[in-house]
Write a protein that holds these residues in place. Structure first.
Motif, short mmCIF file in Angstrom:
data_model
loop_
_atom_site.label_atom_id
_atom_site.label_comp_id
_atom_site.label_asym_id
_atom_site.label_seq_id
_atom_site.Cartn_x
_atom_site.Cartn_y
_atom_site.Cartn_z
N LEU A 156 0.79 -1.36 -0.03
CA LEU A 156 0.19 0.04 0.07
C LEU A 156 0.93 1.31 -0.07
N PRO A 157 1.94 1.37 0.94
CA PRO A 157 2.62 2.56 0.67
C PRO A 157 3.27 2.89 -0.62
N THR A 158 3.85 1.83 -1.24
CA THR A 158 4.11 1.95 -2.81
C THR A 158 3.06 2.49 -3.65
N LEU A 159 1.80 1.88 -3.42
CA LEU A 159 0.66 2.17 -4.45
C LEU A 159 0.18 3.54 -4.02
N CYS A 160 0.30 4.06 -2.79
CA CYS A 160 -0.04 5.43 -2.38
C CYS A 160 1.26 6.35 -3.29
N THR A 161 2.41 6.14 -2.97
CA THR A 161 3.47 6.65 -3.69
C THR A 161 3.04 7.02 -5.31
N HIS A 162 2.82 5.79 -5.90
CA HIS A 162 2.66 5.87 -7.47
C HIS A 162 1.13 6.68 -7.84
N THR A 167 -10.70 -2.64 -4.86
CA THR A 167 -10.93 -4.28 -4.72
C THR A 167 -10.34 -4.65 -3.56
N THR A 168 -9.12 -3.97 -2.99
CA THR A 168 -8.70 -4.21 -1.63
C THR A 168 -9.59 -4.01 -0.31
N PHE A 169 -10.02 -2.81 -0.51
CA PHE A 169 -10.86 -2.67 0.52
C PHE A 169 -12.47 -2.86 0.60
N SER A 170 -12.78 -3.45 -0.67
CA SER A 170 -14.02 -3.99 -0.80
C SER A 170 -14.12 -5.50 -0.37
N TRP A 171 -12.80 -6.02 0.14
CA TRP A 171 -12.88 -7.58 0.44
C TRP A 171 -13.88 -7.66 1.59
N ALA A 172 -14.69 -8.73 1.46
CA ALA A 172 -15.69 -9.25 2.16
C ALA A 172 -14.99 -9.48 3.71
N GLY A 173 -13.82 -10.04 3.68
CA GLY A 173 -13.27 -10.65 4.86
C GLY A 173 -13.10 -9.38 5.90
N ALA A 223 -4.44 -1.48 7.29
CA ALA A 223 -4.57 -0.79 5.98
C ALA A 223 -4.89 0.67 5.80
N LEU A 224 -6.09 0.94 6.72
CA LEU A 224 -6.45 2.40 6.93
C LEU A 224 -5.44 3.26 7.43
N GLY A 225 -4.93 2.67 8.13
CA GLY A 225 -3.63 3.44 8.94
C GLY A 225 -2.44 3.73 7.83
N VAL A 226 -2.15 3.02 6.55
CA VAL A 226 -1.23 3.45 5.93
C VAL A 226 -1.76 4.74 4.94
N LEU A 227 -3.10 4.66 4.78
CA LEU A 227 -3.70 6.02 3.96
C LEU A 227 -3.59 7.16 4.86
N ALA A 228 -4.10 6.85 6.15
CA ALA A 228 -4.29 8.03 7.18
C ALA A 228 -2.84 8.45 7.37
N SER A 229 -1.79 7.76 7.46
CA SER A 229 -0.34 8.22 7.75
C SER A 229 0.15 9.00 6.56
N ARG A 230 -0.43 8.96 5.30
CA ARG A 230 -0.12 9.72 4.29
C ARG A 230 -0.58 11.22 4.41
N LEU A 231 -1.46 11.39 5.15
CA LEU A 231 -1.95 12.69 5.47
C LEU A 231 -1.35 13.32 6.54
N SER A 287 -10.70 5.68 9.30
CA SER A 287 -11.28 5.68 7.91
C SER A 287 -11.60 7.16 7.55
N ARG A 288 -11.82 8.14 8.51
CA ARG A 288 -12.09 9.45 8.30
C ARG A 288 -10.71 10.07 7.79
N HIS A 289 -9.34 9.93 8.42
CA HIS A 289 -8.29 10.31 7.83
C HIS A 289 -8.05 9.73 6.27
N ALA A 290 -8.23 8.48 6.09
CA ALA A 290 -8.05 7.82 4.93
C ALA A 290 -8.91 8.51 3.87
N PHE A 291 -10.15 8.78 4.09
CA PHE A 291 -11.37 9.39 3.29
C PHE A 291 -10.87 10.72 2.94
N GLU A 292 -10.17 11.46 3.91
CA GLU A 292 -9.75 12.98 3.45
C GLU A 292 -8.66 12.93 2.53
#
Length: 1449
Positions: free
Chosen positions: A1022-1028, A1073-1079, A1092-1100, A1113-1118
């Motif tokens: 995820l960190p790499t994907l966020c960088t891309h 697709t990753t975050f929609s995983w039913a698991g 996973a959400l922490g990775v997105l939140a830490s980018r902000l 989830s709020r930080h990832a959303f923002e």
């Protein structure tokens, strides 16, 4: 009389004192007095005399008293004797005194308490019964004696309180109490009940229980209430009497208020009740609930909270110690309840609940609601699961279905976890055993469910049942799992085989008993996929050849099956044989813990010999077919990845592989490479040019030439043995096996084969691709095959070396990925020129995937233009020219294909066909699978093409980075993997018609990992994907800032723009697709979701610890919202919106805020004009689909759907009508004439869905609620009218179809939900109702015109909707009439004929109505509320109209 008083004074009965029994009495009762004759003892006794005269003869000793007359006659005679006595009423007292004197002898007392016998001399008629009452009962039946006899009995009772049961088995206190039961009449009930309770207060426990239990049979109904209050008070004081008191209370006739009071008191003592008394308490509570009780759910909820069944069973350690204690002190009674008594009590409690549920429907519903109302996982108890099993086990369908539904909902939400199931089985296995059929049925239902969240719970039920129950249940479990495995439903088969494998690995000894059952799945192998066949042979070979060899009796059967399949000439069965044989090698040749063999091996010599023989057999049977040999290599490679083999077996495989690979596929580079090749040979893609002479190369072109010659020269008969031929098909599988052998033997070090990463291939010069049109068909097909083999070799090279950390090797891996993207661009050009070509197989564990190539690619090239990518690709002469091409149909490709203008560019298209390529999406099963580990190359970063030199080497040599094409290549593969592993439900129903190809084709390696492992791998990236993602954002932001917000400015590289746009979209799709995983919805994966959400939140923000899921989830959303400004296409915008919607679902508390932000975002995208990199507006089917989805999201999330629809239809569409032909609406730029249908369909669908959500009206609604609903319906009808009027301008066939379909649905909703509101509101809101009906009449008349138009056009697609719509219109007429009749205004209703008109309002002459024109007065001052009728012949082809007078009220 004096004696009577004396006796009475010696016995004082108080609440707080005990009975004082004179010593003389004790002596009398305990001694053995003499038995003189009755006449001698009592010669002048009134008692004896009157009895004798009345017909009862008192007998001495133990002989029963005799009665000579009928019982009623005796009572009547005795009463007469007493009344006629001269000393009456004193005679009564004398009689009782004599009775007391008589029964001082215990034997005589017993005689009087026991039934009389008929006298031998009596002449009783046949009608008299054989059973006679006791003398005391007969005396109690005489009213004047009853009170005195009762007093006498109660005075006599204390003498026998402590005696217990006598030698003859009689219990005198019980006999005395029994005399009082079922008396025909009680003279003084209040006094009797008072005496009984006094006796209870002083008596021992046993007699207390007898008295309390007998109360319902003694007391009259009038005394029940008072007695219940006294018993209730007694219950609070003495828990020892709980059972008899509750038994008595259950039988008393109590008022509902008193019953509730008693029930509350009982519930209060529940926690203090002894375990063995608990079933009675539960029974009373449940049986006290009547059908009329309004609070039955509350009662059951309270009962459920206080039932702690977990405490009824001791832990296993205490059970063991207690059993040892009991064996030592067998004679001593233990105060601690034993395990068995606890289980018995639980069983009894459940039986009580079961009987209550079975006979009272309200109880079953109350239990379901009580369990449903629990919102926290911690609050669920063992009793919940047990009650659900009880509900399921009852025969009533509603409770069975309810139990299934509640269990599924609870499991889906994670409220009933696996730990609770485990606790229930562990503590209550004996009880659960009784509900095994229900457990099995529920497990079957869960396993077959299409909801992937509940499937694992069904598996846990199976495993726990197998572990906890007896052999019969285990047999049923295995039988059920085998049935699942043979069902043919892919997901169900997967789960069943996985469970069987788990059971075999955890409990091999128990499973060995059912080996024959499992072996039966072999008969259904035709329906199994390759992965399922692997699992099947894995578990069978584990049973047969595992270290314990519990299932050794099927070893011969396994060998027979494998040999039979291997020797088959049918490819499908040979494949099964190879897979099965390799799985057997894995089980037989697995490394043992204790070395048992010689020369460093761990296997016994015999086993080692069998493994070697089996490997030789597989090798010899697969040599004849390249596909079989390739499959054998692939299966052995998979085995090395998943199983630790014996060192000797591994060494043998490694040695033979290395030698054969060098001999078959590697040649030394030399100056002379001439030969009879189809194309001139050339050494290509050498990354080790710096090295001196003596290098090696992959001998691909010569091998392909030999292979082609072999195919053309294969004229020998099948029986003749041919020399071993080397097929290029085996190159990639063979290298994969070689690489894994090296990895396993050298702990991941590939130094011995690292030359293969940079070594060249002997191919041909790729300039030949430019002349592909001039080649013959055979040459074109040969060239395509050459490209496929080269690409597959390079893909396996990337798989092999992707995890190496050396910078130089990383550089080479990235370069190999670039080679792949370049070769794929050449391949697209060749495929476009080679219709009907079938590529060489690359994945060998399934059927040949020819069916995956669409028919349009097999047709001639000109007809296949729709499949062309639309991107020009100029083949470069240089081996490393920078050509970039995607194999997925990205947004840019679809847009360009929609922008073709055949009229103007016909000539250009003909020229373009030769150079444009087909999409490789349909050909991906013909490429070798990339390992999940290869995705780690994404971490090399993103490098724009402009920073690369001609050799694709970064100017900064030490920094290895990807180009846009390479990034796109990896992202496409990653998205496809995630879509297969995470987005698919595990148990879908089998389709009616099976598809030609297996969906799992090309995912053999991926299937070795479960969904959690894939999700974890993705989260690591995820960190790499966020960088891309940020790089793509920055790329487009730079372009916008440099060109003043214009994305299609002259200086922009269109090709690079398209690649970056596709990469942007794919990055968002991967995240979605990753975050929609039913698991992630399960509690067991909550930590993974937070990371996973922490990775997105830490980018902000800087990483903060201990954030809640809501905050993350709020930080990832923002964070993701920040990308809204640079999304380059509508499809990308849709991906971003859908990703934000998924993240908002994890937000929990702040749903309203998320909805507002998603509404704002989707509106922002809808109000934006979308332009491609080439400067043209986006258009085409994919654009329209994305627009429809985005518009649906906007209308679904907006607070007021009706207002939003009115805004678009009332403002946006008129702007479009006034604009130029190709222009857009000013306020809604995505709305133009090409997208009008998309908007129209979405608005109609959402309007219809919105009115269905309007709450149904009730007569009890207050005026404010009615006004609000009426206003809502007014707005909805107005929107409906506006939308229908648009058909007059936009009258295309698709628009009409939408109108007819959704018009009928809207009308149905109005009839069902709107008309009841008008019924209740008509009198109070007459003008509003009239206004609504007037507007609605205009709409329905327009619908009528559409029906007429459809019939004129004779368009089947339109006329199919007409009958159902006409029926609704006619129903509406009569519904309005009913509404007027209900409000006493039926005189305002009249029918007329409505003419059939077309869309323009002109009368349809062929259907001219025969009714007079006066009935069609449309200028009437009356309000035309509505009439839509049928134009059938029965109604003279006319339309009825209803009119409503203004005066109607």
């Amino acid at each position: 009389m004096m004696r009577k008083k004396k006796r009475s004074s010696s016995i004082t009965v108080d609440e707080d004192s005990t009975l004082e029994i004179p010593k003389s009495k004790k002596t009398k009762s305990s001694g053995r007095p003499t038995k003189p004759s009755i006449q001698d003892s009592y010669p002048d006794s009134v008692f004896v005399q009157f009895l004798k005269e009345s017909g009862v003869i008192l007998t001495p000793g133990t002989t029963a008293n005799e009665i000579a007359v009928d019982q009623v006659i005796f009572q009547k005679r005795l009463q007469q004797h007493l009344r006629k006595s001269p000393r009456f009423p004193n005679t009564i007292q004398e009689f009782i005194s004599a009775l007391e004197t008589y029964i001082e002898d215990p034997e005589r007392l017993r005689n009087c308490l026991l039934p009389c016998v008929p006298s031998s001399t009596s002449q009783q008629d046949a009608t008299s019964g054989s059973y006679q009452e006791s003398l005391v009962r007969l005396l109690l039946g005489i009213e004047m004696l009853q009170a005195l006899v009762i007093n006498t009995l109660f005075e006599k009772l204390p003498e026998f309180m402590f005696e217990g049961v006598s030698e003859d088995g009689l219990n005198v206190p019980r006999l005395i109490i029994n005399q009082l039961k079922w008396l025909d009449r009680i003279v003084d009930g209040k006094d009797l009940s008072s005496k009984l309770m006094q006796m209870v207060s002083v008596a021992p426990v046993e007699i207390q229980r007898d008295i309390i239990t007998s109360l319902p049979e003694i007391l009259e109904d009038s005394q029940h209430g008072d007695m219940a209050k006294e018993l209730n008070g007694l219950l609070q004081q003495n828990t020892q009497l709980t059972v008899p008191i509750l038994d008595a209370l259950s039988s008393l006739n109590l008022s509902s208020a008193l019953l509730s009071e008693v029930r509350e008191a009982v519930m209060g003592t529940l926690s203090a009740v002894q375990l063995e008394d608990l079933p009675v308490v539960v029974k009373f509570v449940l049986h006290s609930i009547s059908a009329s009780d309004a609070n039955e759910v509350k009662v059951v909820c309270d009962l459920r909270k206080k039932l702690e069944l977990e405490q009824c069973v001791l832990p296993a350690v205490l059970q063991a110690s207690q059993s040892r204690l009991k064996s030592k002190n067998a004679s001593r009674p233990s105060s601690v309840p034993s395990c068995s008594s606890g289980q018995d009590s639980v069983a009894l409690i459940l039986e009580v609940i079961k009987s209550a549920i079975r006979f009272q429907k309200t109880i079953s519903e109350a239990w379901l609601k009580a369990i449903e109302n629990v919102d926290e996982s911690e609050d669920h108890k063992v009793v919940d699961l047990l009650v659900l099993l009880i509900l399921h086990s009852t025969n009533a369908n509603h409770s069975r279905r309810g139990a299934e539904r509640v269990l599924k909902v609870k499991v889906r939400k994670g409220l009933i976890p696996e730990s609770l199931l485990q606790k229930t089985f562990k503590g209550h296995a004996q009880v659960m055993r009784g509900y095994f059929p229900s457990i099995l049925a529920l497990a079957q239902g869960l396993l077959r469910s299409s909801d992937c969240c509940v499937v694992p719970f069904g598996g846990h039920m199976y495993k726990q049942s197998f572990t906890a129950f007896d052999s019969y249940c285990r047999q049923e479990v295995v039988g059920s799992l085998v049935t699942h495995a043979c069902s043919g439903v892919s997901g169900e088969v997967d789960v069943a085989l996985e469970l069987l494998c788990e059971l075999v690995s955890q409990r091999p000894a128990e499973m060995s008993q059912f080996t024959v059952f499992v072996k039966g799945i072999l008969d259904y192998m035709d329906n199994l996929t390759s992965q399922q066949i692997r699992q099947l042979f894995h578990l069978l070979s584990r049973l047969a050849f595992g270290q314990e060899q519990h299932g050794g009796h099927i070893q011969d059967d396994m060998h027979i099956v494998i040999r039979k399949q291997l020797s088959s000439t049918v490819p499908k069965y040979k494949r099964i044989g190879i897979i099965g044989a390799v799985m057997m090698v894995g089980s037989m040749g697995a490394c043992r813990n204790k070395p048992d063999g010689s020369q460093g091996g761990t296997l016994p010599n015999e086993t080692h010999r069998q493994v070697m023989a089996l490997l030789e057999l597989v090798r010899s049977c697969s040599e004849s077919s390249p596909e079989a040999a390739a499959l054998c290599f692939d299966e052995l490679a998979n085995l090395l990845q998943t199983c630790k083999l014996d060192p000797l077996v591994l060494a043998w495989i490694g040695k033979s592989v290395l030698e054969d690979f060098q001999e078959d596929f590697i040649v030394d580079l030399g100056p002379d490479m001439s030969g009879p090749f189809v194309f001139p040979a050339s050494v290509m893609y050498n990354l080790d040019e710096d090295e001196s002479q003596g290098g090696i190369a992959i001998n691909l072109l010569p091998l392909m030439t030999q292979d082609q010659q072999h195919k053309t020269d294969s004229t020998q008969p099948a029986g003749v043995k041919k020399e071993r031929r080397v097929s290029p098909l085996c190159l990639s599988p063979f290298f994969r096996l070689l690489r894994l052998c090296e990895e396993v033997q050298h702990q991941g070090d590939l130094e011995e084969i690292d030359a293969l990463l940079g070594c060249p291939l002997i191919l041909t010069d790729m300039e030949v691709v430019e002349k592909v049109e001039s080649l013959s068909k055979a040459e074109r097909e040969f060239l395509c095959s050459l490209l496929f083999h080269t690409i597959n070799w390079l893909r396996e090279v990337v798989n092999a070396f992707c995890r190496q950390n050396d910078p130089e090797m990383k550089m080479k891996v990235v370069t190999r990925i670039h080679n792949i993207t370049f070769l794929q661009s050449l391949l697209q050009t060749c495929l476009a020129a080679t219709p009907g070509y079938t590529p060489p197989q690359a994945n060998f564990d399934g059927e040949t995937p020819e069916g995956m190539i669409p028919a349009s690619l097999i047709a001639p090239p000109k007809k296949g233009k729709k499949e062309s990518s639309g991107r020009k690709r100029k083949a470069s002469a240089s081996k490393n020219s920078s050509g970039d091409k995607s194999q997925l149909e990205g947004a840019a490709e679809a847009e360009e294909s929609q922008q073709d203008r055949p009229e103007k560019e016909n000539e250009k298209e003909k020229e373009k066909d030769a150079k444009s390529g087909v999409s490789l999406t349909s050909y991906w099963p013909f490429f070798r699978e990339l390992d999940v580990e290869a995705l780690s190359v994404l971490q090399c970063g993103l490098l724009s093409r402009t920073l690369l030199d001609t050799e694709l080497h970064s100017k900064l040599k030490e920094e290895v980075q990807l180009g846009p094409a390479e990034l796109l290549f990896l992202l496409e593969d990653m998205w496809r993997k995630l879509d297969f592993s995470l987005a698919s439900a595990p148990a879908k129903k089998a389709p009616f018609l099976k598809s030609k190809t297996d969906r799992a084709m090309g995912f053999a390696h991926l299937q070795q990992k479960n969904a959690k492992e894939i999700a974890t791998c993705c989260i690591d990236l995820l960190p790499t994907l966020c960088t891309h993602l940020e790089n793509c954002h920055n790329h487009f932001q730079t372009i916008l800032s440099e060109h003043q917000g214009v994305v299609d400015a002259p200086g922009v590289d269109v090709k690079e723009q398209q690649l970056m746009c596709s990469a942007y979209q794919l990055l968002l799709q991967v995240l979605h697709t990753t975050f929609s995983w039913a698991g992630f919805s399960g509690l067991e994966h909550r930590a993974l979701l937070k990371s996973a959400l922490g990775v997105l939140a830490s980018r902000l923000k800087e990483e903060e610890t201990d954030l809640t899921l809501d905050q993350l989830s709020r930080h990832a959303f923002e964070y993701l919202q920040n990308f809204r400004s640079t999304v380059p296409s509508l499809n990308t915008a849709l991906c971003l919106t859908q990703l934000l919607i998924v993240l908002s679902q994890y937000g929990g508390s702040n749903h309203r805020n998320y909805r507002e932000q998603i509404t704002s975002l989707s509106r922002h995208f809808l109000c934006q004009e979308w332009v491609t990199a080439s400067g043209e507006k986006e258009r085409g089917n994919k654009y329209n689909e994305a627009l429809q989805t985005l518009l649906g999201i906007y209308l679904e999330h907006t607070d007021d759907v009706l207002k939003a629809v009115e805004e678009i239809a009332g403002e946006g569409v008129p702007e479009l009508m006034n604009a130029a032909k190709d222009a857009n609406s000013r306020s809604w730029p995505t709305l133009n004439r090409l997208t009008f249908l998309v908007y129209y369909k979405s608005m109609m669908a959402e309007l219809e869905r919105a009115v269905r959500k309007i709450p149904p009206s009730k007569q009890t609604d207050n005026q404010e609620v009615q006004s609000e609903k009426l206003l809502t319906w007014n707005l909805a009808v107005r929107d409906f009218h506006i939308l229908l009027n648009l058909v007059k301008i936009f009258d295309s066939r698709p628009v009409l179809t939408v109108c007819l379909k959704y018009g009928r649905l809207f009308l149905e909703s109005f009839l069902k939900l709107g008309m009841p509101l008008l019924d209740y509101s008509f009198k109070k809101h007459k003008e509003d109702v009239q206004s609504l009906l007037k507007t609605f009449q205009l709409s329905t008349r327009q619908l009528h015109h559409m029906c007429g138009h459809s019939k004129i056009r004779q368009d089947t697609g339109l006329t199919n909707h007409v009958p159902a719509l006409k029926k609704c219109l006619e129903q509406f007429v009569y519904r309005v009439k009913a509404m007027l009749t209900l409000n006493h205004c039926q005189e305002a209703f009249w029918l007329g004929n409505l003419k059939n008109r077309d869309l323009k309002g002109e009368e349809i002459l062929s259907q001219r109505s025969q009714a007079v024109d006066e009935e069609e007065e449309e200028e009437s001052s009356q309000l035309q509320s509505e009439v839509e009728g049928s134009d059938s012949e029965e109604r003279n082809n006319g339309q009825e109209e209803v009119e409503e007078s203004d005066e109607s009220d």
